[in-house]
Design a protein around this motif. Structure first.
Motif, PDB file in Angstrom:
ATOM      1  N   GLY A 104       0.346  17.143  11.539  1.00  0.00           N
ATOM      2  CA  GLY A 104      -0.729  17.223  12.518  1.00  0.00           C
ATOM      3  C   GLY A 104      -1.857  16.235  12.317  1.00  0.00           C
ATOM      4  O   GLY A 104      -2.862  16.274  13.042  1.00  0.00           O
ATOM      5  N   LYS A 105      -1.710  15.350  11.341  1.00  0.00           N
ATOM      6  CA  LYS A 105      -2.765  14.372  11.071  1.00  0.00           C
ATOM      7  C   LYS A 105      -2.235  12.960  11.204  1.00  0.00           C
ATOM      8  O   LYS A 105      -1.034  12.725  11.176  1.00  0.00           O
ATOM      9  N   GLU A 106      -3.151  12.019  11.336  1.00  0.00           N
ATOM     10  CA  GLU A 106      -2.762  10.624  11.394  1.00  0.00           C
ATOM     11  C   GLU A 106      -2.416  10.111   9.989  1.00  0.00           C
ATOM     12  O   GLU A 106      -2.862  10.655   8.981  1.00  0.00           O
ATOM     13  N   ARG A 107      -1.617   9.060   9.980  1.00  0.00           N
ATOM     14  CA  ARG A 107      -1.286   8.442   8.701  1.00  0.00           C
ATOM     15  C   ARG A 107      -2.535   7.777   8.133  1.00  0.00           C
ATOM     16  O   ARG A 107      -3.268   7.104   8.861  1.00  0.00           O
ATOM     17  N   GLU A 108      -2.752   7.955   6.852  1.00  0.00           N
ATOM     18  CA  GLU A 108      -3.942   7.408   6.214  1.00  0.00           C
ATOM     19  C   GLU A 108      -3.570   6.593   4.980  1.00  0.00           C
ATOM     20  O   GLU A 108      -2.579   6.870   4.305  1.00  0.00           O
ATOM     21  N   GLY A 109      -4.391   5.601   4.699  1.00  0.00           N
ATOM     22  CA  GLY A 109      -4.175   4.799   3.517  1.00  0.00           C
ATOM     23  C   GLY A 109      -4.606   5.526   2.262  1.00  0.00           C
ATOM     24  O   GLY A 109      -5.664   6.156   2.258  1.00  0.00           O
ATOM     25  N   VAL A 110      -3.800   5.424   1.238  1.00  0.00           N
ATOM     26  CA  VAL A 110      -4.093   6.059  -0.041  1.00  0.00           C
ATOM     27  C   VAL A 110      -4.590   5.028  -1.053  1.00  0.00           C
ATOM     28  O   VAL A 110      -5.614   5.221  -1.704  1.00  0.00           O
TER      29      VAL A 110
ATOM     30  N   GLY B 293       8.619   1.926   4.473  1.00  0.00           N
ATOM     31  CA  GLY B 293       9.728   2.743   4.020  1.00  0.00           C
ATOM     32  C   GLY B 293       9.885   3.960   4.906  1.00  0.00           C
ATOM     33  O   GLY B 293       9.112   4.176   5.847  1.00  0.00           O
ATOM     34  N   GLN B 294      10.860   4.779   4.567  1.00  0.00           N
ATOM     35  CA  GLN B 294      11.156   5.952   5.388  1.00  0.00           C
ATOM     36  C   GLN B 294      10.341   7.166   4.970  1.00  0.00           C
ATOM     37  O   GLN B 294      10.294   8.161   5.694  1.00  0.00           O
ATOM     38  N   GLY B 295       9.713   7.096   3.809  1.00  0.00           N
ATOM     39  CA  GLY B 295       8.851   8.178   3.354  1.00  0.00           C
ATOM     40  C   GLY B 295       9.536   9.124   2.392  1.00  0.00           C
ATOM     41  O   GLY B 295      10.761   9.260   2.373  1.00  0.00           O
ATOM     42  N   THR B 296       8.714   9.765   1.579  1.00  0.00           N
ATOM     43  CA  THR B 296       9.182  10.800   0.670  1.00  0.00           C
ATOM     44  C   THR B 296       8.167  11.943   0.713  1.00  0.00           C
ATOM     45  O   THR B 296       6.963  11.707   0.690  1.00  0.00           O
ATOM     46  N   GLN B 297       8.666  13.161   0.799  1.00  0.00           N
ATOM     47  CA  GLN B 297       7.803  14.318   1.009  1.00  0.00           C
ATOM     48  C   GLN B 297       7.236  14.826  -0.311  1.00  0.00           C
ATOM     49  O   GLN B 297       7.967  15.006  -1.290  1.00  0.00           O
ATOM     50  N   VAL B 298       5.947  15.064  -0.292  1.00  0.00           N
ATOM     51  CA  VAL B 298       5.261  15.692  -1.433  1.00  0.00           C
ATOM     52  C   VAL B 298       4.651  16.998  -0.940  1.00  0.00           C
ATOM     53  O   VAL B 298       3.903  17.003   0.041  1.00  0.00           O
ATOM     54  N   THR B 299       4.983  18.080  -1.612  1.00  0.00           N
ATOM     55  CA  THR B 299       4.449  19.391  -1.253  1.00  0.00           C
ATOM     56  C   THR B 299       3.781  20.002  -2.473  1.00  0.00           C
ATOM     57  O   THR B 299       4.407  20.141  -3.524  1.00  0.00           O
ATOM     58  N   VAL B 300       2.517  20.345  -2.315  1.00  0.00           N
ATOM     59  CA  VAL B 300       1.745  20.940  -3.413  1.00  0.00           C
ATOM     60  C   VAL B 300       1.323  22.340  -2.994  1.00  0.00           C
ATOM     61  O   VAL B 300       0.711  22.523  -1.941  1.00  0.00           O
ATOM     62  N   SER B 301       1.678  23.309  -3.812  1.00  0.00           N
ATOM     63  CA  SER B 301       1.334  24.692  -3.461  1.00  0.00           C
ATOM     64  C   SER B 301       0.894  25.492  -4.675  1.00  0.00           C
ATOM     65  O   SER B 301       1.032  25.009  -5.807  1.00  0.00           O
TER      66      SER B 301
ATOM     67  N   ASP C 216      -3.058  17.264  -0.825  1.00  0.00           N
ATOM     68  CA  ASP C 216      -2.243  16.066  -1.050  1.00  0.00           C
ATOM     69  C   ASP C 216      -0.861  16.203  -0.414  1.00  0.00           C
ATOM     70  O   ASP C 216      -0.085  15.244  -0.405  1.00  0.00           O
ATOM     71  N   THR C 217      -0.557  17.381   0.094  1.00  0.00           N
ATOM     72  CA  THR C 217       0.731  17.613   0.737  1.00  0.00           C
ATOM     73  C   THR C 217       0.871  16.710   1.941  1.00  0.00           C
ATOM     74  O   THR C 217       0.026  16.724   2.845  1.00  0.00           O
ATOM     75  N   ALA C 218       1.926  15.897   1.945  1.00  0.00           N
ATOM     76  CA  ALA C 218       2.128  14.934   3.024  1.00  0.00           C
ATOM     77  C   ALA C 218       3.434  14.192   2.803  1.00  0.00           C
ATOM     78  O   ALA C 218       4.040  14.279   1.734  1.00  0.00           O
ATOM     79  N   MET C 219       3.825  13.460   3.815  1.00  0.00           N
ATOM     80  CA  MET C 219       4.890  12.472   3.651  1.00  0.00           C
ATOM     81  C   MET C 219       4.218  11.194   3.164  1.00  0.00           C
ATOM     82  O   MET C 219       3.226  10.755   3.754  1.00  0.00           O
ATOM     83  N   TYR C 220       4.746  10.637   2.099  1.00  0.00           N
ATOM     84  CA  TYR C 220       4.164   9.436   1.505  1.00  0.00           C
ATOM     85  C   TYR C 220       5.051   8.235   1.811  1.00  0.00           C
ATOM     86  O   TYR C 220       6.275   8.299   1.650  1.00  0.00           O
ATOM     87  N   TYR C 221       4.407   7.153   2.215  1.00  0.00           N
ATOM     88  CA  TYR C 221       5.104   5.937   2.595  1.00  0.00           C
ATOM     89  C   TYR C 221       4.597   4.758   1.775  1.00  0.00           C
ATOM     90  O   TYR C 221       3.397   4.648   1.526  1.00  0.00           O
ATOM     91  N   CYS C 222       5.496   3.873   1.414  1.00  0.00           N
ATOM     92  CA  CYS C 222       5.039   2.588   0.907  1.00  0.00           C
ATOM     93  C   CYS C 222       5.178   1.563   2.026  1.00  0.00           C
ATOM     94  O   CYS C 222       6.009   1.714   2.934  1.00  0.00           O
TER      95      CYS C 222
ATOM     96  N   GLY D  81       0.818  -1.206   0.000  1.00  0.00           N
ATOM     97  CA  GLY D  81       0.000   0.000   0.000  1.00  0.00           C
ATOM     98  C   GLY D  81       0.847   1.248   0.000  1.00  0.00           C
ATOM     99  O   GLY D  81       2.052   1.217   0.293  1.00  0.00           O
ATOM    100  N   TRP D  82       0.194   2.325  -0.359  1.00  0.00           N
ATOM    101  CA  TRP D  82       0.753   3.662  -0.196  1.00  0.00           C
ATOM    102  C   TRP D  82      -0.061   4.361   0.897  1.00  0.00           C
ATOM    103  O   TRP D  82      -1.294   4.301   0.904  1.00  0.00           O
ATOM    104  N   PHE D  83       0.658   5.003   1.777  1.00  0.00           N
ATOM    105  CA  PHE D  83       0.051   5.779   2.848  1.00  0.00           C
ATOM    106  C   PHE D  83       0.595   7.200   2.785  1.00  0.00           C
ATOM    107  O   PHE D  83       1.608   7.459   2.133  1.00  0.00           O
ATOM    108  N   ARG D  84      -0.066   8.083   3.493  1.00  0.00           N
ATOM    109  CA  ARG D  84       0.467   9.433   3.602  1.00  0.00           C
ATOM    110  C   ARG D  84       0.112  10.008   4.973  1.00  0.00           C
ATOM    111  O   ARG D  84      -0.871   9.607   5.601  1.00  0.00           O
ATOM    112  N   GLN D  85       0.944  10.941   5.401  1.00  0.00           N
ATOM    113  CA  GLN D  85       0.712  11.604   6.677  1.00  0.00           C
ATOM    114  C   GLN D  85       0.999  13.078   6.515  1.00  0.00           C
ATOM    115  O   GLN D  85       2.139  13.467   6.229  1.00  0.00           O
ATOM    116  N   ALA D  86      -0.040  13.866   6.686  1.00  0.00           N
ATOM    117  CA  ALA D  86       0.099  15.311   6.634  1.00  0.00           C
ATOM    118  C   ALA D  86       0.444  15.837   8.028  1.00  0.00           C
ATOM    119  O   ALA D  86       0.141  15.175   9.028  1.00  0.00           O
TER     120      ALA D  86
END
Length: 126
Positions: free
Chosen positions: A42-48, A118-126, A90-96, A35-40
């Motif tokens: 101040g928020k909990e990690r969520e499944g994508v 994984g350790q995560g990769t940051q996605v920033t959308v602005s 969609d801005t968050a740290m993304y984890y597989c 799976g892919w997850f993300r965590q913004a």
């Protein structure tokens, strides 16, 4: 020893695209569920999106349906997440993540039933 390494994150403008990659070692992609997850902030990690058995079963969170596409390349032992029409939320740290062999949990992925991260990769959308 299972290792998952994400890459491909970065900064992008609203409406843009990114493709995330997840390289696996010690784990054979396509044989179980990942799976892919993300965590913004101040928020909990969520499944994508969850993907099982090489794509026979894929389930996307409602928030990304029609915009994100998961895929796997068993020859390269890689998983990808193509993200289009990106939005600021969609801005968050993304984890597989992957489940241990023998587990098979379909649906939008839930953190508690995934064992390798994984350790995560940051996605920033602005």
């Amino acid at each position: 020893h299972v290792q998952l390494v994400e890459s491909g994150g970065g900064s992008v403008q609203t409406g843009g695209s990114l493709r995330l990659s997840c390289a696996a070692s010690g784990y054979t992609i396509g044989t179980g569920c990942m799976g892919w997850f993300r965590q913004a902030p101040g928020k909990e990690r969520e499944g994508v999106v969850g993907i099982c058995l090489g794509g026979r079963s894929t389930t996307y969170a409602d928030s990304v349906k029609g915009r994100f596409t998961v895929s796997q390349d068993s020859a390269k032992n890689m998983m990808y997440l193509q993200m289009n029409s990106l939005r600021s939320d969609d801005t968050a740290m993304y984890y597989c993540a992957a489940q241990r062999p023998g587990y098979y949990t379909t649906g939008v992925p839930v953190e508690a039933v995934f064992h390798y991260w994984g350790q995560g990769t940051q996605v920033t959308v602005s």
